[in-house]
Design an enzyme around this catalytic site. Structure first.
Site, PDB file in Angstrom:
ATOM      1  N   HIS A  75      29.475  43.133  30.885  1.00 50.69           N
ATOM      2  CA  HIS A  75      30.708  43.426  31.622  1.00 50.69           C
ATOM      3  C   HIS A  75      31.105  44.899  31.477  1.00 50.69           C
ATOM      4  O   HIS A  75      32.279  45.238  31.301  1.00 50.69           O
ATOM      5  CB  HIS A  75      31.852  42.515  31.142  1.00 50.69           C
ATOM      6  CG  HIS A  75      32.761  42.077  32.250  1.00 50.69           C
ATOM      7  ND1 HIS A  75      32.673  40.839  32.839  1.00 50.69           N
ATOM      8  CD2 HIS A  75      33.764  42.726  32.894  1.00 50.69           C
ATOM      9  CE1 HIS A  75      33.598  40.747  33.789  1.00 50.69           C
ATOM     10  NE2 HIS A  75      34.273  41.877  33.843  1.00 50.69           N
ATOM     11  N   TYR A  94      34.870  33.956  39.782  1.00 50.17           N
ATOM     12  CA  TYR A  94      35.495  33.542  38.517  1.00 50.17           C
ATOM     13  C   TYR A  94      36.050  32.144  38.756  1.00 50.17           C
ATOM     14  O   TYR A  94      36.642  31.890  39.807  1.00 50.17           O
ATOM     15  CB  TYR A  94      36.665  34.455  38.147  1.00 50.17           C
ATOM     16  CG  TYR A  94      36.274  35.822  37.675  1.00 50.17           C
ATOM     17  CD1 TYR A  94      35.505  36.000  36.529  1.00 50.17           C
ATOM     18  CD2 TYR A  94      36.697  36.960  38.361  1.00 50.17           C
ATOM     19  CE1 TYR A  94      35.161  37.263  36.083  1.00 50.17           C
ATOM     20  CE2 TYR A  94      36.357  38.230  37.919  1.00 50.17           C
ATOM     21  CZ  TYR A  94      35.583  38.373  36.788  1.00 50.17           C
ATOM     22  OH  TYR A  94      35.245  39.621  36.348  1.00 50.17           O
ATOM     23  N   LYS A 125      25.986  35.439  35.446  1.00 48.51           N
ATOM     24  CA  LYS A 125      26.124  36.824  34.997  1.00 48.51           C
ATOM     25  C   LYS A 125      26.864  36.863  33.666  1.00 48.51           C
ATOM     26  O   LYS A 125      27.888  36.204  33.512  1.00 48.51           O
ATOM     27  CB  LYS A 125      26.905  37.609  36.057  1.00 48.51           C
ATOM     28  CG  LYS A 125      27.271  39.048  35.681  1.00 48.51           C
ATOM     29  CD  LYS A 125      27.947  39.723  36.862  1.00 48.51           C
ATOM     30  CE  LYS A 125      28.330  41.158  36.573  1.00 48.51           C
ATOM     31  NZ  LYS A 125      29.493  41.265  35.684  1.00 48.51           N
ATOM     32  N   SER A 175      33.106  41.028  44.793  1.00 45.87           N
ATOM     33  CA  SER A 175      33.898  40.473  43.703  1.00 45.87           C
ATOM     34  C   SER A 175      34.969  39.505  44.200  1.00 45.87           C
ATOM     35  O   SER A 175      35.534  39.690  45.285  1.00 45.87           O
ATOM     36  CB  SER A 175      34.583  41.626  42.953  1.00 45.87           C
ATOM     37  OG  SER A 175      35.547  41.139  42.036  1.00 45.87           O
ATOM     38  N   THR A 189      30.387  34.775  37.057  1.00 43.42           N
ATOM     39  CA  THR A 189      30.594  35.622  35.877  1.00 43.42           C
ATOM     40  C   THR A 189      31.133  34.739  34.760  1.00 43.42           C
ATOM     41  O   THR A 189      32.190  34.130  34.892  1.00 43.42           O
ATOM     42  CB  THR A 189      31.575  36.768  36.179  1.00 43.42           C
ATOM     43  OG1 THR A 189      31.014  37.570  37.223  1.00 43.42           O
ATOM     44  CG2 THR A 189      31.777  37.643  34.953  1.00 43.42           C
TER      45      THR A 189
END
Length: 312
Positions: free
Chosen positions: A207, A94, A183, A70, A120
């Site tokens: 999510h 992100y 995603k 992440s 994402t």
């Protein structure tokens, strides 16, 4: 709710097929993994275990599967790649308002040998997460979002860029040679747009149910996405996977691989790297057994014929 959604899907098991030798391996974007379960990107692994994402990386490498690290890791990308040098790792991104920060992260990940970039796309703003509000969730002061240190001083979550559009896929492609996986797709319309914008794969994801209240379960959205892409890109799923038979159902409905979020954190919280390996091993054993009992000796034999979906 989760068990209800999966329990509506029934197997149509075939019998008297030779399942003495089982092959549960598969490939994602050309790389072989030991079985079709990887680790979904989740933030803050140090909340679950002191070594955080280093332990996650080691467990995934030990089980020969894919770990998606992440943006909001509590270890640096450098620490993660050093912890398990040979592992298959993708980096989840992100896009922040400060594009230079995102660009630098992408280039760091590629230089460190991450093999895919997972964008994402379902977080223009953080959803209202009532459990987090109720629990007064904050990162403890000794934990840091290591990959963003020095980039911002204020709350990181407010720095997500809500103006991101499909055009930014072209920007990402200009920064990196890594395959781009998107995603957060839940509809055929967005699946079609993803293909048109040249992504290599889609993760059907809501999510963890923490963004838009009242959206579909991913296992339900999967069918429409798979039908829309017609094999042009690989489709994966995260959300609600708790048993090996859930993995088999997702594959029967067209997913190439599934990713686990919460169960990975539960494994870490139980016993770090060893606990996460155990979670993966349980899923692997259950998946192998479910496949055998359904009459499939290899992943290539899994298909839509294996399930029926009741319209409860």
């Amino acid at each position: 709710e989760r068990s209800f959604l999966f329990s509506r899907i029934r197997f149509r098991p075939r019998i008297l097929r030779d399942v003495s030798l089982m092959d549960i391996r598969t490939r994602i974007l050309g790389t072989e993994i030991s079985f079709p379960v990887g680790i979904a990107p989740t933030g803050f692994h140090q909340l679950a275990w002191p070594n955080g994402e280093k332990s996650t990386a080691r467990a995934a490498a030990a089980m020969n599967t894919c770990y998606i690290a992440s943006t909001y890791s509590t270890c640096t990308l450098e620490e993660i790649s050093a912890a398990a040098p040979g592992g298959l790792r993708w980096f989840q991104l992100y896009i922040h308002r400060n594009r230079a920060v995102s660009q630098q992260l992408v280039q760091r990940a590629e230089a460190l040998g991450f093999q895919g970039l997972v964008l994402t796309a379902d977080l223009p703003y953080t959803g209202k997460r009532r459990d987090d509000v109720r629990n007064g969730f904050r990162l403890p002061p000794h934990m840091k979002l290591k990959n963003l240190e020095g980039a911002f001083e204020v709350c990181k979550m407010n720095l997500l860029d809500p103006s991101v559009t499909w055009n930014d896929i072209y920007w990402l492609r200009s920064l990196t040679n890594l395959p781009i996986i998107i995603k957060g797709i839940l509809t055929k319309e967005d699946a079609e747009l993803a293909v048109r914008h040249g992504v290599q794969a889609i993760i059907v994801s809501n999510h963890g149910g923490r963004q838009l209240d009242g959206g579909p379960a991913t296992i339900d959205a999967l069918v429409e996405v798979v039908e829309a892409v017609q094999g042009r890109v690989e489709v994966y799923l995260d959300g609600g996977i708790r048993k090996g038979s859930d993995v088999l159902k997702a594959l029967a409905l067209g997913a190439k691989c599934v990713f686990i979020g919460r169960p990975a954190l539960w494994g870490l919280a139980y016993k770090g790297e060893e606990g996460l390996q155990e979670v993966l091993r349980i899923l692997q054993d259950e998946f192998r057994l479910s496949m055998a009992l359904a009459g499939c000796a290899s992943v290539s034999e899994i298909g839509r014929h294996l399930v029926e979906v009741s319209k409860l």
